[in-house]
Design an enzyme around this catalytic site. Sequence first.
Site: not given
Ligand code: HEA
Ligand code: HEA
Ligand SMILES: [Cu+2]
Lengths: 272, 288, 534
Positions: C79, C108, C144, C171-172, C255, C257, C259, C270, C304-305, C330, C333, C452
């Site tokens: 997933h 292009d 993942w 590819s990327s 990380h 990634e 962003y 924007s 921080h992860h 952030t 923004k 999780r």
């Molecule tokens: C961009 C990234 C992205 C997106 C879009 C999503 C989208 C969703 N994610 Fe996920 N997710 C991750 C990135 C993302 N996730 C990552 C990185 C993890 C961590 C994995 C790890 O632990 O290694 C994770 C893990 C994760 C977990 C935790 C699993 C675990 O810890 O065991 C769960 C649990 O609820 C979850 C749920 C969902 C759901 C409900 C959506 C929904 O938003 C999805 C909605 C979309 C659809 C449902 C499909 C469209 C509709 C159809 C196909 C029609 C048919 C529908 C019906 C028949 C009802 N995700």
């Molecule tokens: C699009 C993806 C995305 C983005 C944008 C962010 C944004 C941020 N993430 Fe997140 N993060 C993930 C995707 C993302 N993360 C994913 C996928 C994981 C889990 C991966 C895995 O384990 O599978 C993760 C996990 C993750 C962890 C690890 C947690 C753990 O496993 O224990 C942490 C810890 O520091 C963290 C921190 C942050 C912070 C500080 C930001 C900041 O950039 C957020 C900044 C934004 C704001 C704060 C809000 C707006 C600001 C204001 C309104 C200004 C005023 C605010 C203050 C002064 C507070 N993230």
């Molecule tokens: Cu991070």
Amino acid sequence: MIRKLCLAALVLLGSTGANADWALNMPKGVTTLSAETYAIHMMVFWWCVAIAVIVFGVMIYSLIRHRKAAGAVPAKFSHSMTAEIIWTTIPIVILLIMTVPSAELLIKLEDSRDPDITVVTTAYQWRWHYAYQGEDVEFFSSLSRTSAAARRKGSGIDPETVDNYLLDVDRPLVVPKGAKVRFLLTSNDVVHAWWVPELSIKKDAIPGFMNETWFKAEVAGVYRGQCAELCGMDHGYMPIVVEVVEPEAYQAWLVNEKDRVAQVAVADGEIR
Amino acid sequence: MSHAEEKYYVPHGSHWPIVGSAGLLFLMVGVSVWLNGGDTGFWVMLAGFAIIIFMLVGWFGEVIGESESGRFNTQVGMSFRMGMFWFIFSEVMFFSAFFGALFYARNMAIPWLGGESNNFFTNLMLWDGFESTWPTNGPGNIGGDFEPMGPFGLPLINTVLLLSSSVTLTIAHHALLKGHRSLVKVFLGATFVLGFIFVFLQAEEYIEAYQHMNLTLGSGIYGSTFFMLTGFHGMHVTIGAIMLTIIWFRVLKGHFTPDKHFAFEAVAWYCHFVDVVWVALYVFVYWM
Amino acid sequence: MSATVADTHAEHEHHGPVAGWRRWLYATNHKDIGTMYLILSLIMFFVGGVMALIIRTELFSPGLQFVNPAFFNQMTTMHALIMVFGAVMPAFVGLANWMVPLMIGAPDMALPRMNNWSFWILPVAFAMLASTLFMPGGAPASGWTMYPPLVLQTGDAFPFLIFSVHLLGISSIMGAINIIVTIVNMRAPDMSLLKMPMFVWTWLITAYLLLAVMPVLAGAVTMLLTDQFFGTSFFLAAGGGDPVMFQHIFWFFGHPEVYIMILPAFGVVSEIIPTFSRKPLFGHDSMVYAASSIAFLSFIVWAHHMFTTGMPLTGQLFFMFATMLIAVPTGVKVFNWTATMWRGAMSFETPMLFALAFLFLFTIGGFSGLMLAIVPADIQYHDSYFVVAHFHYVLVPGSVFAVMAAVYYWMPKWTGHYYDERMGKLHFWLSTIFVNVTFFPMHFLGLAGMPRRIPDYSTQFADFNSIASIGAIGFGLSQLLFAYNVIQCVRKKGSTATDAVWDQPQGLEWTVPSPAPYHTFETPPTSSVKTTFS
Ligand code: HEA
Ligand code: HEA
Ligand SMILES: [Cu+2]
Ligand code: CUA
């Protein structure tokens, strides 16, 4: 959305009580430092709520007042140095306010010197092994039989009928109240993590390395936790149970355990 | 200036990329199956290689043809240059991962296994007696005792070879800019010969390591980092030398002019990058 | 020579797309390639979504009902890989392909053939990845994040996993090179860097992030491969390596990634907010600096992860401070978007609605991110559903909503027809309600102690899990509406779009006809900066 957030905040506020079935917030825990951890968590949370109220408030005001349908005429401005300086500085200040207590607490959390008891914990796929350093007590702790029977797909057993489903072990870890217990954590195979929310500790068990962590429980009771690092198929089935007992009870348990462990070890060997 | 010169050349349709993808599919699936113990995988992999080489020859041939027939204006040339530059940057980052592993192992993991920082008990309880040193194959003495590769002898000769190839390449480049084609032929030829000698000597070094020093990929972290870094580098030298050979033949055919010679520059940059990596390797892998 | 000139000339003036499959397989046109990226992304979103629904269905109530634990972990892993590399990243690359040349007045992409290859590697990579589901030992099940030593227990799928990651990386990297070169080398003559639209800017920065970190991921998985098959000891303590070293290298990629997945979303928002506020973007230049600061900081916060891995104290403190700092740019923004809306004249078409939901919900996700950055608290949150809640808030109503906003916003330009506004709004409201129903309860679950990546849980977590599962199914079904809206628009069912499409939007893309002709800006536009607002 803002309504949702406020609602959630309210719910969180009202939920600090002990209703375990509808727990919404982090437990305050029972150790010297878990309450501090909880306090930091709440402090950061309230800062976020405060910022959210202001930022979302401005947005919503704007969404209502500056609608085209309400006859708004767009202004022309597109920058303001003053505004930008203000909204870069204020967040920095807020962040600084947050860091100080966090850093202080972290330093305390890392200080595992001078323990009263040291437990060497080794993680296995999928159970824990505890060895009390200096005592001749060591044993495996794995998912209890009742949970293990109910967890199978199509077992026909309703989890609701099982006591502490998935959070019960055959042999809990026993430690005395008020003692500083140090954990030395390692793993025999893959990475695991030892987590008990009420004791406010979580630490990875890494093969080939020995991690340290500690707690000092102030309240007697049974505290449950789980492995918190994906470790394969049965990652969801390696719970942790810690019994915090009065020091005298602990001593009695130790004596008792020393004989039992000897016998159990033999039995264990046969099973395997 | 003709009309085409002002216009950016946009090719319409090319079958080479999809051929390349097919090649990658065969190659990757082949290697995977082979690694899993399936013998057919080996042949699938070879087929993939063949397709990719076919693709490279065809694709580059097409681009060379377009270039020689004057379809590219200076802006296209600039695109190619920038593309090559950023490709090399991505290569730098690829090597960084392995250099990072080397630094991490030497400055963190090994001292920790030796009990430093917050790892007193790691050493005491798991690896009692292990002392943090470098080179090492770890507290488990993985792969058995071995002899590390010193900085003198073959590696030093190789350093000299590669650095001189850098010089000959630069001379060739300057000669091309000034239009002295016979000089280009000589020095470009010298460059790829030096490159191939480097590869040959490195093969010798590897044989020496495996047969007489018990230094292998399996010699713990030292063997791992040594062979992965030098191995990927050697692979790059090989590719660089092949590319040098190709442009040498193009020079023989009369390609490239003092102001239009992107391929030459690209290969030159690539080789210089490979040389710089070697210097880093020589310092951090062989020397320190 | 002159013959060649006439030749190119003729070909360019008179050729539309070639007919049949060759148009797509041999494509070099940025619009065709962009379309293919977007279609692939939609398909992958559904595939990854179905996997999410399998996860949520199993988690609907305690006890194991439908799948085995091993398969559950495979679903979690696949997933995430499919959503990250198959849905979100290709969607933004597709948008970049379509819009960057239009926005900067280029004929292009700079390297059209390589552009084709970047795309056509993806189906190969996903075919390899998907094939693992049918292999002995099943698909990869180590999350993942692919941490060793667990990932080394993968069955036959292992080399397929590694090589598909390599292919995705190749590819990327090629895609990123193409975007950088296009932006730097192909702008209309009078478009200076600071005049570039924000979407172009954020993509330029994203492309640099991609170039810097995808090779590192490739290196990391290469080390996994050699540890598995060639006896190296990178991640083996006995050999002097360290399993945690993989985590460092992975998160050095991982990380930035995240962003990579959010910066283009910032760009989209924007573009949209000014259009529907009828007011120029507030603080364009500081937005550029903020995005650059975020990108820079993203390289120094990775650990921080890993706060529970036993890093030395100084390391933990450093990574905590650095991570918290990201809230500042952030915040800039978020505040600038608010200032853009302030005293504007807003209207609420579907793209604007999605952009607004992004604003609110991404910020909530950012707040939970900030909470995660606080080490003592993260020790509790880590690897619990609180983290799952955090990243789905920033990824689903963050990145995915931004993609949907972009699609609604630019689709009339692509197809020449509007989507059905009523259906668009319906899709928006259903999505926004259900996304919160799905992911908000996960905060509570995590705080209450649910880890999780578990297929089954203790009964105390039952209620919120049920709510989340219902939300997920609702959200999934709502996405069928999205597909429906897109298909109807492509089939030209809606009313005809004008060239400007919206009410006086800014930017070059609105000066070309709708639908955008197959070839645009074959000669650079003379005046590239169109400011209708001031
Ligand atoms: C961009 C990234 C992205 C997106 C879009 C999503 C989208 C969703 N994610 Fe996920 N997710 C991750 C990135 C993302 N996730 C990552 C990185 C993890 C961590 C994995 C790890 O632990 O290694 C994770 C893990 C994760 C977990 C935790 C699993 C675990 O810890 O065991 C769960 C649990 O609820 C979850 C749920 C969902 C759901 C409900 C959506 C929904 O938003 C999805 C909605 C979309 C659809 C449902 C499909 C469209 C509709 C159809 C196909 C029609 C048919 C529908 C019906 C028949 C009802 N995700
Ligand atoms: C699009 C993806 C995305 C983005 C944008 C962010 C944004 C941020 N993430 Fe997140 N993060 C993930 C995707 C993302 N993360 C994913 C996928 C994981 C889990 C991966 C895995 O384990 O599978 C993760 C996990 C993750 C962890 C690890 C947690 C753990 O496993 O224990 C942490 C810890 O520091 C963290 C921190 C942050 C912070 C500080 C930001 C900041 O950039 C957020 C900044 C934004 C704001 C704060 C809000 C707006 C600001 C204001 C309104 C200004 C005023 C605010 C203050 C002064 C507070 N993230
Ligand atoms: Cu991070
Ligand atoms: Cu042990 Cu998870």
